[in-house]
Enzyme design. Structure first.
Site, PDB file in Angstrom:
ATOM      1  N   CYS A  24      23.671 -15.482  34.760  1.00  0.00           N
ATOM      2  CA  CYS A  24      23.174 -13.930  34.385  1.00  0.00           C
ATOM      3  C   CYS A  24      23.141 -13.688  32.654  1.00  0.00           C
ATOM      4  CB  CYS A  24      24.383 -13.018  34.804  1.00  0.00           C
ATOM      5  SG  CYS A  24      24.073 -12.977  36.813  1.00  0.00           S
ATOM      6  N   LYS A  84      20.579 -15.610  30.957  1.00  0.00           N
ATOM      7  CA  LYS A  84      19.132 -15.131  30.969  1.00  0.00           C
ATOM      8  C   LYS A  84      19.035 -13.694  30.598  1.00  0.00           C
ATOM      9  CE  LYS A  84      18.467 -13.601  35.251  1.00  0.00           C
ATOM     10  NZ  LYS A  84      18.027 -12.959  36.250  1.00  0.00           N
TER      11      LYS A  84
HETATM   12  C1  UDX Z   1      28.067 -11.183  35.059  1.00  0.00           C
HETATM   13  C2  UDX Z   1      28.490  -9.576  34.854  1.00  0.00           C
HETATM   14  O1  UDX Z   1      30.117  -9.537  34.816  1.00  0.00           O
HETATM   15  C3  UDX Z   1      28.144  -8.910  36.138  1.00  0.00           C
HETATM   16  O2  UDX Z   1      28.459  -7.486  36.249  1.00  0.00           O
HETATM   17  C4  UDX Z   1      26.680  -8.805  36.223  1.00  0.00           C
HETATM   18  O3  UDX Z   1      26.292  -8.421  37.546  1.00  0.00           O
HETATM   19  C5  UDX Z   1      26.298 -10.611  36.526  1.00  0.00           C
HETATM   20  O4  UDX Z   1      26.667 -11.127  35.465  1.00  0.00           O
HETATM   21  P1  UDX Z   1      28.965 -13.323  36.124  1.00  0.00           P
HETATM   22  O5  UDX Z   1      27.703 -13.877  35.305  1.00  0.00           O
HETATM   23  O6  UDX Z   1      28.981 -13.632  37.816  1.00  0.00           O
HETATM   24  O7  UDX Z   1      28.900 -11.545  36.057  1.00  0.00           O
HETATM   25  O8  UDX Z   1      30.433 -13.835  35.690  1.00  0.00           O
HETATM   26  P2  UDX Z   1      31.154 -12.980  34.540  1.00  0.00           P
HETATM   27  O9  UDX Z   1      32.617 -12.825  35.216  1.00  0.00           O
HETATM   28  O10 UDX Z   1      30.732 -12.108  34.029  1.00  0.00           O
HETATM   29  O11 UDX Z   1      31.489 -14.278  33.561  1.00  0.00           O
HETATM   30  C6  UDX Z   1      30.372 -14.850  32.923  1.00  0.00           C
HETATM   31  C7  UDX Z   1      30.542 -15.981  31.919  1.00  0.00           C
HETATM   32  O12 UDX Z   1      31.729 -15.602  30.896  1.00  0.00           O
HETATM   33  C8  UDX Z   1      31.505 -16.904  32.705  1.00  0.00           C
HETATM   34  O13 UDX Z   1      31.236 -18.220  31.982  1.00  0.00           O
HETATM   35  C9  UDX Z   1      32.947 -16.909  32.378  1.00  0.00           C
HETATM   36  O14 UDX Z   1      33.865 -17.849  32.207  1.00  0.00           O
HETATM   37  C10 UDX Z   1      32.701 -16.349  30.759  1.00  0.00           C
HETATM   38  N1  UDX Z   1      33.963 -15.308  30.345  1.00  0.00           N
HETATM   39  C11 UDX Z   1      34.087 -14.148  31.071  1.00  0.00           C
HETATM   40  C12 UDX Z   1      34.465 -15.753  29.023  1.00  0.00           C
HETATM   41  O15 UDX Z   1      34.213 -16.938  28.754  1.00  0.00           O
HETATM   42  N2  UDX Z   1      35.505 -14.893  28.829  1.00  0.00           N
HETATM   43  C13 UDX Z   1      35.781 -13.692  29.456  1.00  0.00           C
HETATM   44  O16 UDX Z   1      36.744 -12.989  28.722  1.00  0.00           O
HETATM   45  C14 UDX Z   1      35.209 -13.419  30.539  1.00  0.00           C
END
Ligand code: UDX
Length: 429
Positions: A260, A263
């Protein structure tokens, strides 16, 4: 209500299962016959906590069923949710071919009034194109309404996020479908914002890009913390106590990944470009994220010097904890960069090894996380799995040729690791 979900991926399957759980009649449609057959037999094609209970229970209760025929879904429901993939194209724009195909299929199957809801993440103004397509391919001008209803599900927490959403966003072009959409979401008791379609579509890209920006912000701060002897986690704690900032999504890391954020960032930059705005702020978010990965690899090289033929253990392959998804995973990217330097890798992930095997070759997959360090020169934490906090550190220290650990997710305490005799390198501390 009678609902159908077209597309049973990470979003569609969770949405269908949760809608059934709260009492709706749900038909899930997918063109992948193998996946549909697996689901019909109670199998779960993806790892998403909670699905393994939700799906069998609702299939048995007769509230949830699966089919490969879009017409089945359309004829059998009042509200049809489109949840098909909108993958990135090489130039960063969004491939809407699946959306357009499903819109045509829905149109040709409609014989009475339907509400067609777009749940997939799409560029602003896609709803209008879906409406035009249904009008053009619809038979004998059957009436319909198009609604935008973006999802905000985090992988690994999708069931929780849908059962207790912060908000439900509904974008409409006329008030007619609002009552039905309120009925769909009534069991979730979440605040609902009803706005126009374009605003609803923008809320999705704007929210995801903001979250990515928040992560790049704390990752940029981690560089300053390392240069000044500050602790980025302490800084995040202090920042997060301001209700306007909030503590979540301030975890410094080796960068964000997943299907997500990368992209949606590229798509939003492209969308802005097409309407004449150069979204430099988001380009900087991307740059910081790419730099964070390079900095982490440099940290490993600065400590180990030559990586060629060095044996490195990597804990974590999924793009984040609680998922088996390795799409755009920072952990996989890290492995590739270490391999490019000639390192020999032993890897482990609690859930993602099966999916990783298809994209990461010439590594040793290790079933037990406590065996990864055997014979290695260093150990790396690449995904923030809670389980890794229970790693047997003493065993790892004794198994390593030298007690060197690189923590890309700040899972361990600096003082504790130094007390255990590790050369411990983490992010921003
Ligand atoms: C994200 C959005 O959070 C969600 O609301 C949307 O619908 C889809 O995209 P997702 O991609 O599933 O969700 O994962 P998310 O928990 O957001 O983490 C995304 C990336 O950021 C991961 O690689 C995670 O490890 C990283 N991350 C997240 C960090 O590096 N630091 C953080 O504090 C939080």
């Amino acid at each position: 209500m009678k609902l159908s979900i077209i597309g049973t991926g990470y979003v569609g399957l969770v949405t269908g299962a949760c809608f059934a759980e709260v009492g709706h009649q749900v038909i899930c449609v997918d063109s992948d016959a193998q996946k549909v057959a697996l689901l019909q037999q109670g199998g779960i094609p993806i790892y998403e906590p909670g699905l393994e209970d939700l799906i069998p229970r609702n299939v048995q209760a007769g509230r949830l069923r699966f089919t490969t025929r879009t017409a089945d879904g359309v004829e059998g429901s009042d509200v049809i949710f489109i949840a098909v993939p909108t993958p990135p194209l090489p130039d960063g724009s969004v491939d809407l071919s699946f959306i357009e195909k499903v819109a045509r299929e829905i149109a040709s199957a409609m014989t009475t009034y339907k509400i067609v809801v777009d749940k997939s993440t799409v560029p602003v103004k896609t709803g209008e194109k879906v409406a035009e397509t249904i009008k053009r391919y619809g038979r004998n001008q059957v009436e319909f309404d198009v609604v935008s209803n973006p999802e905000f599900l985090r992988e690994g927490f999708a069931v929780e996020d849908l059962m207790k959403p912060d908000r439900v966003v509904i974008g409409v072009r006329s008030p007619r479908p609002v009552a039905a959409m309120r009925e769909v979401y009534a069991p979730f008791e979440a605040p609902m914002i009803v706005t126009d379609i374009n605003s609803a579509e923008l809320i999705k890209h704007a929210s995801n890009s903001f979250l990515a920006m928040k992560i790049s912000y704390i990752n940029a701060l981690s560089v300053i913390c390392e240069a000044t002897g500050a602790n980025v986690q302490e800084v995040a704690n202090g920042m997060g106590m301001d209700a306007r900032i909030g503590r979540r999504f301030l975890e410094a890391s080796l960068g964000f990944g997943g299907s997500c954020f990368p992209k949606d960032l590229s798509a939003f930059i492209k969308i802005a470009e097409e309407i004449g705005y150069d979204f430099r702020l988001l380009k900087e978010v991307q740059r910081i994220n790419e730099e964070q990965m390079s900095r982490f690899v440099k940290k490993i090289k600065d400590t180990l010097w030559v990586l060629k033929d060095k044996r490195i253990g990597v804990l974590g392959l999924a793009f984040k904890q609680n998922t088996d998804d390795v799409r755009m995973s920072p952990a996989i990217e890290l492995c590739r960069r270490l391999q490019a330097e000639g390192a020999l890798l032993r890897v482990h992930d609690p859930q993602a090894m099966e999916k990783a095997r298809a994209v990461l070759r010439d590594v040793t997959y290790v079933a037990d996380m406590n065996e990864v360090a055997e014979g290695c020169d260093a150990l790396v934490i690449a995904t923030e799995w809670e389980a890794f906090k229970k790693l047997d550190l003493l065993r790892a220290r004794n198994a390593l040729s030298h007690p060197i650990l690189f923590d890309g997710r700040n899972l361990f305490d600096v003082a504790e690791m130094e007390r255990l005799g590790f050369i411990y390198k983490s992010i921003g501390r």
